[in-house]
Motif scaffolding. Sequence first.
Motif, PDB file in Angstrom:
ATOM      1  N   ILE A   6       0.845  -1.196   0.000  1.00  0.00           N
ATOM      2  CA  ILE A   6       0.000   0.000   0.000  1.00  0.00           C
ATOM      3  C   ILE A   6       0.877   1.241   0.000  1.00  0.00           C
ATOM      4  O   ILE A   6       0.601   2.217  -0.730  1.00  0.00           O
ATOM      5  N   GLU A   7       1.947   1.217   0.791  1.00  0.00           N
ATOM      6  CA  GLU A   7       2.848   2.382   0.828  1.00  0.00           C
ATOM      7  C   GLU A   7       3.483   2.630  -0.540  1.00  0.00           C
ATOM      8  O   GLU A   7       3.616   3.771  -0.982  1.00  0.00           O
ATOM      9  N   LYS A   8       3.860   1.546  -1.229  1.00  0.00           N
ATOM     10  CA  LYS A   8       4.425   1.684  -2.573  1.00  0.00           C
ATOM     11  C   LYS A   8       3.388   2.244  -3.545  1.00  0.00           C
ATOM     12  O   LYS A   8       3.684   3.092  -4.398  1.00  0.00           O
ATOM     13  N   LEU A   9       2.162   1.753  -3.416  1.00  0.00           N
ATOM     14  CA  LEU A   9       1.089   2.239  -4.299  1.00  0.00           C
ATOM     15  C   LEU A   9       0.786   3.717  -4.050  1.00  0.00           C
ATOM     16  O   LEU A   9       0.513   4.471  -4.992  1.00  0.00           O
ATOM     17  N   VAL A  10       0.827   4.140  -2.781  1.00  0.00           N
ATOM     18  CA  VAL A  10       0.595   5.553  -2.453  1.00  0.00           C
ATOM     19  C   VAL A  10       1.694   6.402  -3.082  1.00  0.00           C
ATOM     20  O   VAL A  10       1.439   7.461  -3.667  1.00  0.00           O
ATOM     21  N   GLU A  11       2.938   5.929  -2.974  1.00  0.00           N
ATOM     22  CA  GLU A  11       4.063   6.664  -3.571  1.00  0.00           C
ATOM     23  C   GLU A  11       3.897   6.766  -5.094  1.00  0.00           C
ATOM     24  O   GLU A  11       4.102   7.829  -5.687  1.00  0.00           O
ATOM     25  N   LYS A  12       3.500   5.663  -5.729  1.00  0.00           N
ATOM     26  CA  LYS A  12       3.271   5.681  -7.178  1.00  0.00           C
ATOM     27  C   LYS A  12       2.104   6.607  -7.526  1.00  0.00           C
ATOM     28  O   LYS A  12       2.136   7.306  -8.534  1.00  0.00           O
ATOM     29  N   TYR A  13       1.077   6.585  -6.676  1.00  0.00           N
ATOM     30  CA  TYR A  13      -0.095   7.436  -6.925  1.00  0.00           C
ATOM     31  C   TYR A  13       0.274   8.921  -6.874  1.00  0.00           C
ATOM     32  O   TYR A  13      -0.154   9.711  -7.694  1.00  0.00           O
ATOM     33  N   LEU A  14       1.095   9.284  -5.903  1.00  0.00           N
ATOM     34  CA  LEU A  14       1.518  10.678  -5.768  1.00  0.00           C
ATOM     35  C   LEU A  14       2.414  11.110  -6.926  1.00  0.00           C
ATOM     36  O   LEU A  14       2.475  12.295  -7.266  1.00  0.00           O
ATOM     37  N   ASN A  15       3.091  10.155  -7.571  1.00  0.00           N
ATOM     38  CA  ASN A  15       3.925  10.456  -8.733  1.00  0.00           C
ATOM     39  C   ASN A  15       3.154  10.297 -10.037  1.00  0.00           C
ATOM     40  O   ASN A  15       3.734  10.415 -11.112  1.00  0.00           O
ATOM     41  N   ALA A  16       1.861   9.986  -9.958  1.00  0.00           N
ATOM     42  CA  ALA A  16       0.977   9.797 -11.112  1.00  0.00           C
ATOM     43  C   ALA A  16       1.481   8.675 -12.015  1.00  0.00           C
ATOM     44  O   ALA A  16       1.514   8.784 -13.232  1.00  0.00           O
ATOM     45  N   GLU A  17       1.828   7.540 -11.400  1.00  0.00           N
ATOM     46  CA  GLU A  17       2.348   6.401 -12.157  1.00  0.00           C
ATOM     47  C   GLU A  17       1.504   5.149 -11.964  1.00  0.00           C
ATOM     48  O   GLU A  17       1.888   4.069 -12.397  1.00  0.00           O
ATOM     49  N   THR A  18       0.337   5.263 -11.337  1.00  0.00           N
ATOM     50  CA  THR A  18      -0.480   4.084 -11.054  1.00  0.00           C
ATOM     51  C   THR A  18      -1.419   3.782 -12.206  1.00  0.00           C
ATOM     52  O   THR A  18      -1.793   4.650 -12.978  1.00  0.00           O
ATOM     53  N   SER A  19      -1.811   2.509 -12.272  1.00  0.00           N
ATOM     54  CA  SER A  19      -2.813   2.098 -13.259  1.00  0.00           C
ATOM     55  C   SER A  19      -4.193   2.211 -12.612  1.00  0.00           C
ATOM     56  O   SER A  19      -4.320   2.469 -11.409  1.00  0.00           O
ATOM     57  N   LEU A  20      -5.225   1.984 -13.391  1.00  0.00           N
ATOM     58  CA  LEU A  20      -6.589   2.066 -12.853  1.00  0.00           C
ATOM     59  C   LEU A  20      -6.830   0.963 -11.815  1.00  0.00           C
ATOM     60  O   LEU A  20      -7.525   1.185 -10.814  1.00  0.00           O
ATOM     61  N   ASN A  34      -9.872   0.419   7.968  1.00  0.00           N
ATOM     62  CA  ASN A  34      -8.688  -0.085   8.667  1.00  0.00           C
ATOM     63  C   ASN A  34      -7.443   0.496   8.005  1.00  0.00           C
ATOM     64  O   ASN A  34      -6.747  -0.165   7.245  1.00  0.00           O
ATOM     65  N   VAL A  35      -7.133   1.742   8.337  1.00  0.00           N
ATOM     66  CA  VAL A  35      -6.010   2.440   7.722  1.00  0.00           C
ATOM     67  C   VAL A  35      -4.917   2.592   8.759  1.00  0.00           C
ATOM     68  O   VAL A  35      -5.171   2.890   9.924  1.00  0.00           O
ATOM     69  N   ALA A  36      -3.687   2.377   8.328  1.00  0.00           N
ATOM     70  CA  ALA A  36      -2.540   2.525   9.228  1.00  0.00           C
ATOM     71  C   ALA A  36      -2.458   3.988   9.675  1.00  0.00           C
ATOM     72  O   ALA A  36      -2.797   4.908   8.925  1.00  0.00           O
ATOM     73  N   PRO A  37      -2.000   4.236  10.897  1.00  0.00           N
ATOM     74  CA  PRO A  37      -1.985   5.604  11.429  1.00  0.00           C
ATOM     75  C   PRO A  37      -1.140   6.579  10.604  1.00  0.00           C
ATOM     76  O   PRO A  37      -1.491   7.741  10.455  1.00  0.00           O
ATOM     77  N   HIS A  38      -0.031   6.135  10.058  1.00  0.00           N
ATOM     78  CA  HIS A  38       0.811   7.053   9.296  1.00  0.00           C
ATOM     79  C   HIS A  38       0.242   7.341   7.897  1.00  0.00           C
ATOM     80  O   HIS A  38       0.724   8.224   7.206  1.00  0.00           O
TER      81      HIS A  38
END
Length: 144
Positions: A6-20, A34-38
């Motif tokens: 999930i952390e990797k996906l968030v990083e990719k999302y912020l860089n606009a590199e994720t797929s649908l 159920n989301v991690a606190p950070h």
Amino acid sequence: MELANIEKLVEKYLNAETSLQEETTLKNYFTEGNVAPHLQEYESMFNYFAIAKDETFTKTLKLEPKKSKKRNLKWLSVAASVVLLVSVFVGKQQYDKNLQRKEAQRIYAQVSKGLELLSTNLRKGEQAVATLHTYENTVNKILK
């Protein structure tokens, strides 16, 4: 789901590199609760996206036809041409008047100079005639 994934996906999302598919995975993770606190700061963003996709605009818009700017530009160019022609015409008239005025002043100066010369010569002639008249009076007195 793995937190590291999930952390990797968030990083990719912020860089606009994720797929649908990856964005759908992120949306599901953050909307479940159920989301991690950070990662809680991203939860409100994904919840907003889920709510905002259901919103629709219901007001009616009155659209006016677009006015052609070319038509206005044509009239503007015609008006500029007319103003230019009128200013050239008026400027030429003023130039001609000024030229005539200067010519008239030059002629007036020449005529004044000629009349002054004539006046000077007439005064000389008048003095000569006065002297001649005195001479004639003296001759008449002698002859009588």
